[in-house]
Design a protein around this motif. Structure first.
Motif, PDB file in Angstrom:
ATOM      1  N   PHE A 345       8.409  -6.021   4.384  1.00 22.65           N
ATOM      2  CA  PHE A 345       9.222  -5.026   3.671  1.00 22.65           C
ATOM      3  C   PHE A 345      10.229  -4.462   4.660  1.00 22.65           C
ATOM      4  N   ASN A 346      11.486  -4.458   4.286  1.00 24.42           N
ATOM      5  CA  ASN A 346      12.534  -3.929   5.152  1.00 24.42           C
ATOM      6  C   ASN A 346      12.731  -2.438   4.868  1.00 24.42           C
ATOM      7  N   ALA A 347      12.416  -1.618   5.867  1.00 27.20           N
ATOM      8  CA  ALA A 347      12.633  -0.176   5.723  1.00 27.20           C
ATOM      9  C   ALA A 347      14.135   0.095   5.752  1.00 27.20           C
ATOM     10  N   THR A 348      14.633   0.849   4.775  1.00 24.20           N
ATOM     11  CA  THR A 348      16.081   1.047   4.650  1.00 24.20           C
ATOM     12  C   THR A 348      16.612   2.096   5.617  1.00 24.20           C
ATOM     13  N   ASN A 349      15.735   2.897   6.190  1.00 15.85           N
ATOM     14  CA  ASN A 349      16.198   3.887   7.177  1.00 15.85           C
ATOM     15  C   ASN A 349      15.121   4.065   8.241  1.00 15.85           C
ATOM     16  N   THR A 350      15.487   4.751   9.290  1.00 15.94           N
ATOM     17  CA  THR A 350      14.545   4.937  10.400  1.00 15.94           C
ATOM     18  C   THR A 350      13.904   6.319  10.386  1.00 15.94           C
ATOM     19  N   GLU A 351      14.061   7.046   9.276  1.00 19.90           N
ATOM     20  CA  GLU A 351      13.423   8.357   9.177  1.00 19.90           C
ATOM     21  C   GLU A 351      11.920   8.195   8.956  1.00 19.90           C
ATOM     22  N   ASP A 352      11.191   9.285   9.214  1.00 22.40           N
ATOM     23  CA  ASP A 352       9.749   9.250   8.980  1.00 22.40           C
ATOM     24  C   ASP A 352       9.478   9.011   7.496  1.00 22.40           C
ATOM     25  N   LEU A 353       8.449   8.187   7.211  1.00 19.47           N
ATOM     26  CA  LEU A 353       8.123   7.822   5.834  1.00 19.47           C
ATOM     27  C   LEU A 353       6.692   8.247   5.519  1.00 19.47           C
ATOM     28  N   ASN A 354       6.512   8.897   4.382  1.00 16.67           N
ATOM     29  CA  ASN A 354       5.170   9.275   3.956  1.00 16.67           C
ATOM     30  C   ASN A 354       4.370   8.012   3.628  1.00 16.67           C
ATOM     31  N   ILE A 355       3.150   7.973   4.052  1.00 18.47           N
ATOM     32  CA  ILE A 355       2.345   6.767   3.918  1.00 18.47           C
ATOM     33  C   ILE A 355       2.144   6.361   2.455  1.00 18.47           C
ATOM     34  N   VAL A 356       1.925   7.321   1.591  1.00 14.43           N
ATOM     35  CA  VAL A 356       1.713   6.999   0.173  1.00 14.43           C
ATOM     36  C   VAL A 356       2.976   6.398  -0.432  1.00 14.43           C
ATOM     37  N   ASP A 357       4.125   7.015  -0.122  1.00 16.50           N
ATOM     38  CA  ASP A 357       5.394   6.495  -0.650  1.00 16.50           C
ATOM     39  C   ASP A 357       5.658   5.080  -0.138  1.00 16.50           C
ATOM     40  N   LEU A 358       5.388   4.857   1.127  1.00 17.81           N
ATOM     41  CA  LEU A 358       5.644   3.531   1.710  1.00 17.81           C
ATOM     42  C   LEU A 358       4.725   2.474   1.102  1.00 17.81           C
ATOM     43  N   LEU A 359       3.468   2.823   0.860  1.00 14.54           N
ATOM     44  CA  LEU A 359       2.544   1.865   0.251  1.00 14.54           C
ATOM     45  C   LEU A 359       3.035   1.401  -1.117  1.00 14.54           C
ATOM     46  N   VAL A 360       3.631   2.318  -1.867  1.00 11.75           N
ATOM     47  CA  VAL A 360       4.149   1.961  -3.195  1.00 11.75           C
ATOM     48  C   VAL A 360       5.451   1.188  -3.070  1.00 11.75           C
ATOM     49  N   ASP A 361       6.361   1.698  -2.216  1.00 13.35           N
ATOM     50  CA  ASP A 361       7.664   1.033  -2.058  1.00 13.35           C
ATOM     51  C   ASP A 361       7.512  -0.410  -1.565  1.00 13.35           C
ATOM     52  N   ALA A 362       6.568  -0.621  -0.661  1.00 13.37           N
ATOM     53  CA  ALA A 362       6.360  -1.960  -0.089  1.00 13.37           C
ATOM     54  C   ALA A 362       5.442  -2.814  -0.961  1.00 13.37           C
ATOM     55  N   LYS A 363       5.038  -2.259  -2.120  1.00 10.68           N
ATOM     56  CA  LYS A 363       4.162  -2.958  -3.070  1.00 10.68           C
ATOM     57  C   LYS A 363       2.822  -3.358  -2.445  1.00 10.68           C
ATOM     58  N   ILE A 364       2.362  -2.520  -1.517  1.00 14.97           N
ATOM     59  CA  ILE A 364       1.040  -2.733  -0.930  1.00 14.97           C
ATOM     60  C   ILE A 364      -0.020  -2.184  -1.881  1.00 14.97           C
ATOM     61  N   SER A 365       0.274  -1.028  -2.472  1.00 16.77           N
ATOM     62  CA  SER A 365      -0.569  -0.447  -3.529  1.00 16.77           C
ATOM     63  C   SER A 365       0.265  -0.368  -4.803  1.00 16.77           C
ATOM     64  N   PRO A 366      -0.354  -0.580  -5.973  1.00 20.50           N
ATOM     65  CA  PRO A 366       0.431  -0.664  -7.219  1.00 20.50           C
ATOM     66  C   PRO A 366       0.954   0.663  -7.745  1.00 20.50           C
TER      67      PRO A 366
END
Length: 419
Positions: A345-366
């Motif tokens: 998954f390509n992170a679109t920015n280098t800012e800190d990312l909340n783990i829950v949001d990232l799991l959904v955005d990267a389709k790791i969790s549905p």
């Protein structure tokens, strides 16, 4: 053991035109031998490794190997072992591939020793100089159509059809043998078992050309896996010798995951371990197969041979990190190798990312609900460390060399976050 006895122990003698005569020739002194490699791709693969290592075995026994790169025959196409015509590649592409293959061969054979240094030759140098009339009069006249039709490489293609181009391949390869026999005193040609017809045709051309000295041919078996699947192929494709196409880690994994039914044969085929060393590993396999000592030895020997000791150690480091889950010690280059085929998954920015949001955005969790459950239940690891705080922010400190974050869900589902 002499070289032929060693090949016999290793199961590498498939056919020999005159084994007793060849043995006497080998006992006289240095015998020059060759094997051909057509540039049908920009890299050799592990199917080519067996004939290369057989050349190397002869060199270690005191003989002189010639590695022929088929810059000329590569423009024609070998019908051996195929049911369809090869696609003819552009001459410029074949030249590029020829140079790459020559470089690979130079890493596996010793070109620097004083007494019997390996040599590379390119058959384009002599085939391109032949005129059509010269070829037909001086070479073609030695081959009857009936003789050529009887060869397996041609006979197996008659029903489906074979072009005159590929039909002529046998004569061109025969001319290679004659040329090397006359100009370099090369007396032995080796190849895979599918090359038997081409090799014996070359010997026949040498005989018909009035040469008094005798030529010899030797083939090695084509490798099959015990489970019936094709050797050298994996789910991700062909295992290449080029580190850019198959990373040293992937290369090592192929060998270290050899089936118990295959590993001892492969140790004989692809390593220079002695009979005694292989017997010790065979005993270990029988008594303690769970230790996988034979597979580890195979991976070590072949990876070091092809890619060097540093690449082997790096492959082991990646393997151990993935097994233990301790990923923070890996470099970015090692992560590129070890996680080449995992989802990313390509992170679109280098800012800190909340783990829950990232799991959904990267389709790791549905869903966010599932993501929160995954975190609180301890199913999520970042770079090998469990994270159970749903408010956790993935930041600069988590990025390995500011390039990657590795997230694992459960025991085996990895996702690579790229920055």
């Amino acid at each position: 053991m002499n070289i032929l006895q060693d090949l016999e122990f290793r199961g590498l003698l498939n056919q020999v035109t005159d084994q007793e005569g060849l043995q006497k020739e080998l006992e006289k002194g240095i015998v020059k031998l060759y094997c051909g490699f057509d540039p049908t791709a920009d890299s050799l693969h592990i199917g080519n490794l067996l004939p290369i290592l057989t050349l190397k075995r002869f060199q270690e026994a005191g003989h002189q190997p010639f590695a022929l790169v088929g810059g000329g025959t590569g423009l024609i196409g070998d019908p051996s072992g195929r049911q369809t015509e090869r696609t003819l590649n552009e001459a410029e592409i074949v030249v590029q591939w020829t140079d790459k293959i020559k470089n690979q061969l130079s890493r596996l054979l010793d070109f620097e020793r004083d007494t019997n240094p390996a040599k590379t030759v390119n058959n384009y140098e002599w085939l391109s100089q032949l005129t059509m009339i010269e070829f037909l009069r001086d070479v073609g006249k030695n081959f009857s159509v009936n003789y050529m039709l009887a060869k397996d490489s041609v006979d197996s293609r008659l029903e489906a059809g074979i072009s005159f181009t590929e039909f002529s391949y046998m004569i061109l390869q025969s001319y290679d043998f004659l040329n090397l026999f006359q100009k370099e005193n090369v007396k032995l040609q080796i190849g895979g078992s599918d090359q038997w017809g081409n090799i014996t045709a070359g010997m026949e051309l040498i005989r018909r050309s009035g040469e008094e000295e005798k030529a010899f041919g030797l083939t090695i078996p084509l490798i099959t896996k015990a489970d019936g699947t094709k050797f050298g192929k994996t789910a991700s494709g062909t295992i290449w010798l080029d580190a850019e196409k198959t990373t040293p880690y992937e290369f090592y994994q192929f060998w270290v995951n050899a089936a118990d039914a295959d590993v001892i044969n492969w140790l004989k085929y692809f390593t220079f371990l002695s009979k005694e060393e292989i017997e010790v590993l065979e005993k270990s396999l029988a008594e303690a197969p769970e230790k996988r000592e034979a597979q580890k030895a195979l991976g070590r020997e072949v990876t070091t041979l092809v890619h060097g000791e540093a690449a082997y150690k790096q492959a082991v480091k990646i393997t151990e990190a993935l097994f233990s889950g301790n990923l923070s010690d890996l470099t970015a280059a090692e992560i590129e190798q070890g996680f080449k085929d995992v989802p990313s998954f390509n992170a679109t920015n280098t800012e800190d990312l909340n783990i829950v949001d990232l799991l959904v955005d990267a389709k790791i969790s549905p869903s966010k609900r599932q993501a929160r459950e995954d975190v609180t239940n301890g199913a999520i690891s970042i770079n090998g460390e469990k994270v159970q705080d749903t408010a956790y922010m993935i930041g600069e400190n988590d990025r390995i060399e500011n390039k990657f974050v590795i997230i694992r869900r459960g025991k085996k589902k990895y996702t690579l976050i790229r920055y």
